[in-house]
Design a protein around this motif. Structure first.
Motif, PDB file in Angstrom:
ATOM      1  N   LEU A 212       0.718  -1.341  -0.130  1.00 19.39           N
ATOM      2  CA  LEU A 212       0.230  -0.053  -0.111  1.00 19.39           C
ATOM      3  C   LEU A 212       0.884   1.300  -0.009  1.00 19.39           C
ATOM      4  O   LEU A 212       0.377   2.257  -0.710  1.00 19.39           O
ATOM      5  N   ASN A 213       2.046   1.069   0.722  1.00 20.70           N
ATOM      6  CA  ASN A 213       2.950   2.398   0.741  1.00 20.70           C
ATOM      7  C   ASN A 213       3.523   2.529  -0.693  1.00 20.70           C
ATOM      8  O   ASN A 213       3.373   3.755  -1.092  1.00 20.70           O
ATOM      9  N   LEU A 214       3.692   1.749  -1.350  1.00 18.92           N
ATOM     10  CA  LEU A 214       4.398   1.378  -2.726  1.00 18.92           C
ATOM     11  C   LEU A 214       3.349   2.182  -3.529  1.00 18.92           C
ATOM     12  O   LEU A 214       3.516   2.998  -4.341  1.00 18.92           O
ATOM     13  N   LEU A 215       2.144   1.888  -3.534  1.00 21.04           N
ATOM     14  CA  LEU A 215       0.875   2.191  -4.280  1.00 21.04           C
ATOM     15  C   LEU A 215       0.772   3.664  -4.121  1.00 21.04           C
ATOM     16  O   LEU A 215       0.570   4.184  -5.189  1.00 21.04           O
ATOM     17  N   VAL A 216       0.401   3.970  -2.765  1.00 16.99           N
ATOM     18  CA  VAL A 216       0.099   5.508  -2.721  1.00 16.99           C
ATOM     19  C   VAL A 216       1.345   6.457  -3.158  1.00 16.99           C
ATOM     20  O   VAL A 216       0.977   7.350  -3.700  1.00 16.99           O
ATOM     21  N   THR A 217       2.546   5.987  -2.590  1.00 15.63           N
ATOM     22  CA  THR A 217       3.574   6.614  -3.112  1.00 15.63           C
ATOM     23  C   THR A 217       3.923   7.099  -4.427  1.00 15.63           C
ATOM     24  O   THR A 217       3.980   8.103  -5.041  1.00 15.63           O
ATOM     25  N   THR A 218       3.922   5.891  -5.218  1.00 13.88           N
ATOM     26  CA  THR A 218       4.073   6.058  -6.533  1.00 13.88           C
ATOM     27  C   THR A 218       2.626   6.834  -7.426  1.00 13.88           C
ATOM     28  O   THR A 218       2.969   7.638  -8.357  1.00 13.88           O
ATOM     29  N   ALA A 219       1.773   6.550  -7.002  1.00 12.37           N
ATOM     30  CA  ALA A 219       0.684   7.318  -7.558  1.00 12.37           C
ATOM     31  C   ALA A 219       0.542   8.661  -7.163  1.00 12.37           C
ATOM     32  O   ALA A 219       0.455   9.451  -8.155  1.00 12.37           O
ATOM     33  N   LEU A 220       1.001   9.297  -5.974  1.00 13.24           N
ATOM     34  CA  LEU A 220       0.949  10.565  -5.664  1.00 13.24           C
ATOM     35  C   LEU A 220       2.211  11.326  -6.567  1.00 13.24           C
ATOM     36  O   LEU A 220       2.079  12.518  -6.991  1.00 13.24           O
ATOM     37  N   ILE A 221       3.647  10.617  -6.609  1.00 10.88           N
ATOM     38  CA  ILE A 221       4.426  11.166  -7.243  1.00 10.88           C
ATOM     39  C   ILE A 221       4.048  11.237  -8.620  1.00 10.88           C
ATOM     40  O   ILE A 221       4.638  12.394  -9.433  1.00 10.88           O
ATOM     41  N   SER A 222       3.722  10.030  -9.306  1.00  5.64           N
ATOM     42  CA  SER A 222       3.344  10.076 -10.729  1.00  5.64           C
ATOM     43  C   SER A 222       2.367  11.184 -11.155  1.00  5.64           C
ATOM     44  O   SER A 222       2.253  11.803 -12.055  1.00  5.64           O
TER      45      SER A 222
ATOM     46  N   SER B 168       2.000   6.302 -16.487  1.00 10.05           N
ATOM     47  CA  SER B 168       3.085   6.691 -15.831  1.00 10.05           C
ATOM     48  C   SER B 168       3.175   6.046 -14.494  1.00 10.05           C
ATOM     49  O   SER B 168       4.312   5.777 -13.978  1.00 10.05           O
ATOM     50  N   TRP B 169       1.990   5.905 -13.915  1.00 10.83           N
ATOM     51  CA  TRP B 169       2.042   5.350 -12.492  1.00 10.83           C
ATOM     52  C   TRP B 169       2.243   3.976 -12.683  1.00 10.83           C
ATOM     53  O   TRP B 169       2.995   3.262 -11.702  1.00 10.83           O
ATOM     54  N   LEU B 170       1.724   3.086 -13.695  1.00  8.27           N
ATOM     55  CA  LEU B 170       1.866   1.883 -13.688  1.00  8.27           C
ATOM     56  C   LEU B 170       3.595   1.566 -13.965  1.00  8.27           C
ATOM     57  O   LEU B 170       4.106   0.603 -13.161  1.00  8.27           O
ATOM     58  N   VAL B 171       4.017   2.434 -14.722  1.00  3.33           N
ATOM     59  CA  VAL B 171       5.544   2.308 -15.046  1.00  3.33           C
ATOM     60  C   VAL B 171       6.412   2.494 -13.638  1.00  3.33           C
ATOM     61  O   VAL B 171       7.362   1.631 -13.240  1.00  3.33           O
ATOM     62  N   ALA B 172       5.775   3.592 -12.954  1.00  2.00           N
ATOM     63  CA  ALA B 172       6.655   3.759 -11.675  1.00  2.00           C
ATOM     64  C   ALA B 172       6.442   2.913 -10.770  1.00  2.00           C
ATOM     65  O   ALA B 172       7.442   2.464 -10.055  1.00  2.00           O
ATOM     66  N   PHE B 173       5.422   2.098 -10.717  1.00  2.00           N
ATOM     67  CA  PHE B 173       5.135   1.248  -9.588  1.00  2.00           C
ATOM     68  C   PHE B 173       5.754  -0.155  -9.882  1.00  2.00           C
ATOM     69  O   PHE B 173       6.410  -0.600  -9.173  1.00  2.00           O
TER      70      PHE B 173
END
Length: 75
Positions: free
Chosen positions: A15-25, A46-51
């Motif tokens: 969940l931390n990875l999901l939320v962090t990458t979503a907010l940054i992207s 972009s979010w999918l690539v970052a995640f």
């Protein structure tokens, strides 16, 4: 079989990875495209690539960094 503590840790990290990458992207897509040209499709891509990248790196980097720090300190 996973015990409850490991399940909790895995869920928390995911969940931390999901939320962090979503907010940054989201932020970077918004800043780069502006509010008038913002596209949810571009953001989700972009979010999918970052995640995927961060998920892969988060499984490798902490061990490598710990090894490098240990070598540096033990000199």
């Amino acid at each position: 079989m996973m015990n409850i503590a490991k399940k909790r840790t895995l869920l928390s990290k995911s969940l931390n990875l999901l939320v962090t990458t979503a907010l940054i992207s989201f932020t970077l897509t918004l800043v780069n495209s502006g509010t008038n040209n913002f596209s949810y499709f571009i953001w989700l891509r972009s979010w999918l690539v970052a995640f995927v990248v961060i998920l892969f790196l988060s499984s490798i980097l902490p061990q490598r960094i710990t090894t490098l720090v240990t070598r540096f300190i033990d000199r």
